[in-house]
Design a protein around this motif. Sequence first.
Motif, PDB file in Angstrom:
ATOM      1  N   HIS A  18       0.816  -1.220   0.000  1.00 46.34           N
ATOM      2  CA  HIS A  18       0.000   0.000   0.000  1.00 46.34           C
ATOM      3  C   HIS A  18       0.853   1.275   0.000  1.00 46.34           C
ATOM      4  N   CYS A  19       1.997   1.221  -0.664  1.00 47.21           N
ATOM      5  CA  CYS A  19       2.816   2.421  -0.855  1.00 47.21           C
ATOM      6  C   CYS A  19       2.356   3.170  -2.101  1.00 47.21           C
ATOM      7  N   SER A  20       2.665   4.458  -2.129  1.00 49.91           N
ATOM      8  CA  SER A  20       2.365   5.290  -3.293  1.00 49.91           C
ATOM      9  C   SER A  20       3.579   6.161  -3.593  1.00 49.91           C
ATOM     10  N   CYS A  21       3.946   6.211  -4.869  1.00 52.36           N
ATOM     11  CA  CYS A  21       5.082   7.037  -5.287  1.00 52.36           C
ATOM     12  C   CYS A  21       4.705   7.806  -6.542  1.00 52.36           C
ATOM     13  N   ASN A  22       4.963   9.117  -6.537  1.00 55.82           N
ATOM     14  CA  ASN A  22       4.706   9.971  -7.691  1.00 55.82           C
ATOM     15  C   ASN A  22       5.985  10.720  -8.046  1.00 55.82           C
ATOM     16  N   LEU A  23       6.522  10.445  -9.219  1.00 54.96           N
ATOM     17  CA  LEU A  23       7.693  11.141  -9.736  1.00 54.96           C
ATOM     18  C   LEU A  23       7.259  11.994 -10.917  1.00 54.96           C
ATOM     19  N   SER A  24       7.585  13.263 -10.878  1.00 50.07           N
ATOM     20  CA  SER A  24       7.259  14.129 -12.011  1.00 50.07           C
ATOM     21  C   SER A  24       8.391  15.116 -12.223  1.00 50.07           C
ATOM     22  N   GLY A  25       8.488  15.601 -13.443  1.00 47.89           N
ATOM     23  CA  GLY A  25       9.542  16.558 -13.741  1.00 47.89           C
ATOM     24  C   GLY A  25       9.257  17.314 -15.016  1.00 47.89           C
ATOM     25  N   MET A  26       9.817  18.503 -15.090  1.00 49.85           N
ATOM     26  CA  MET A  26       9.729  19.273 -16.331  1.00 49.85           C
ATOM     27  C   MET A  26      11.072  19.944 -16.575  1.00 49.85           C
ATOM     28  N   ALA A  27      11.404  20.067 -17.855  1.00 53.06           N
ATOM     29  CA  ALA A  27      12.676  20.655 -18.253  1.00 53.06           C
ATOM     30  C   ALA A  27      12.446  21.595 -19.418  1.00 53.06           C
ATOM     31  N   ILE A  28      13.061  22.766 -19.337  1.00 50.76           N
ATOM     32  CA  ILE A  28      12.974  23.763 -20.395  1.00 50.76           C
ATOM     33  C   ILE A  28      14.387  24.007 -20.908  1.00 50.76           C
ATOM     34  N   GLY A  29      14.632  23.640 -22.142  1.00 53.20           N
ATOM     35  CA  GLY A  29      15.974  23.741 -22.687  1.00 53.20           C
ATOM     36  C   GLY A  29      16.096  24.816 -23.752  1.00 53.20           C
ATOM     37  N   SER A  30      17.234  25.481 -23.767  1.00 56.56           N
ATOM     38  CA  SER A  30      17.559  26.450 -24.815  1.00 56.56           C
ATOM     39  C   SER A  30      19.077  26.508 -24.927  1.00 56.56           C
ATOM     40  N   GLY A  31      19.559  27.243 -25.922  1.00 58.19           N
ATOM     41  CA  GLY A  31      21.005  27.324 -26.111  1.00 58.19           C
ATOM     42  C   GLY A  31      21.597  25.943 -26.315  1.00 58.19           C
ATOM     43  N   GLN A  32      22.662  25.629 -25.542  1.00 59.76           N
ATOM     44  CA  GLN A  32      23.330  24.334 -25.625  1.00 59.76           C
ATOM     45  C   GLN A  32      23.007  23.451 -24.415  1.00 59.76           C
ATOM     46  N   MET A  33      21.971  23.770 -23.679  1.00 56.81           N
ATOM     47  CA  MET A  33      21.639  23.015 -22.470  1.00 56.81           C
ATOM     48  C   MET A  33      21.394  21.541 -22.777  1.00 56.81           C
ATOM     49  N   HIS A  34      21.772  20.685 -21.820  1.00 57.49           N
ATOM     50  CA  HIS A  34      21.425  19.270 -21.906  1.00 57.49           C
ATOM     51  C   HIS A  34      20.828  18.842 -20.570  1.00 57.49           C
ATOM     52  N   ILE A  35      19.651  18.208 -20.611  1.00 58.31           N
ATOM     53  CA  ILE A  35      18.954  17.769 -19.410  1.00 58.31           C
ATOM     54  C   ILE A  35      18.601  16.299 -19.560  1.00 58.31           C
ATOM     55  N   ASP A  36      19.035  15.512 -18.598  1.00 60.15           N
ATOM     56  CA  ASP A  36      18.882  14.060 -18.631  1.00 60.15           C
ATOM     57  C   ASP A  36      18.212  13.613 -17.336  1.00 60.15           C
ATOM     58  N   ASN A  37      17.060  12.946 -17.432  1.00 56.47           N
ATOM     59  CA  ASN A  37      16.396  12.362 -16.268  1.00 56.47           C
ATOM     60  C   ASN A  37      16.250  10.864 -16.483  1.00 56.47           C
TER      61      ASN A  37
END
Length: 445
Positions: A280-299
């Motif tokens: 009876h566990c509950s887990c919520n993972l959420s994320g948002m990423a806004i990229g511009s230029g040379q940005m790199h975002i890894d989840n």
Amino acid sequence: MGSIKQYTDLYDSARDAIFASTGEPMNAMRDAAREGMDGELLPTKRTEGFEKTSIEDMFAPDYGVNVNRIGIPVDIAATFRCDVPNLSTLQATVINDKFVPSANLAERLPAGVSFMSLARASREMPEVVDRYYGSLAPLADNSVSLNTMLVQDGVFIRVERGVRLEKALQLVNIFSSPTPLAAFRRVLVVVEDDAELRLLVCDHTQDREQKYLGSQIVEIIAGRNARIEMCEIEESSALTSRYSRMFVRQDEGSEVTVNSTTLTCGTTRNDFFVELNGEHCSCNLSGMAIGSGQMHIDNDTAVLHHSAHCHSNQLFKYVLDEQSSGAFEGSITVTPNAPYTEAYQSNRNILASEHARMHCKPQLIINNDEVKCSHGATTGQLDEDAMFYMRSRGIPEAEARRMLMQAFMVDVIDSVKIPGLRERLLHLVDRRFSGELGNCETCRK
């Protein structure tokens, strides 16, 4: 190999200074971590020609490490850029890797709550730290070993059994140094049975012309029927690299919510490992990423269902513009001992430029028939029909784009429950899509 050797050589030459900064629970693991530091940190992953974050490359530059704990003057108020003012929180700051509490923090904390330097906790309450420190993050992983070997401070949060915090805790991480700097940070969160915690973490860079590297290991222990909400907001610089690994263990009936927002960065990788060990566990993972230029975002996520009647949900969204790139690799594993599992995963992305790139790899590993599980990923462009409709109503193109991109992120923002933060995130996202950097001079304790 060179990136590892510079750190093992540093440890070998400065071992006494490193040991002097912390207590026995942290020091007891260092030599074992050092012995395992052979081979690459993490090899570059390539899938269909797309190169994900190479941890080896992130750690390869010659950053300095402040092993002698030299004081670096920082105007904390001037460096706050989290743009979430007027939240009623209990606040502390980590300057590079040193924990700095706000005025009278200890006196303002309710009974049964610890929010303090991890180095101090390892000296003053070694039996508690020893029980949990390193219990989730495996030394078999070289990136964990590197952090364990060199970390000299961090954050210790403990909410004792039955205690429910009315105010959220807020942790502000600030990079500031006159030279390139690597900071090894550790966060240990223990929320005992029937206790409750809300935590806001903001990452910022003061000098955007300097190179920084952040190595962060977060361990979260959720006791029976515990409730935890953790929100991360990164607003760093193009020259800042961040490698954060979060390990979560949930006991029976616990509920954990994690929301990760990347607004600006250089190179960022966030790894999330969650084990649902009780029913009876509950887990919520959420994320948002806004990229511009040379940005790199890894989840990257890995949710492991070990017990029956548990629920997990993952939702990650990216909007990538110009030459930015992103990656999402997520997995759900259901063991034979976890019937009646419900587990869902969704990754949705918008490429606002023909040069932006996105890699996604959702995965399900199901070893039980009594489950409800799904996963999916989509990548596309802004809705041309919606753009045409808004333009025909006299809305300028730039504003129409901004409105559509903000609307795309709303369901991730809606997952935030910390009072006042959802509204501030809407404001932050709006300013980010408008091309404005955050400004948090009014962010105060």
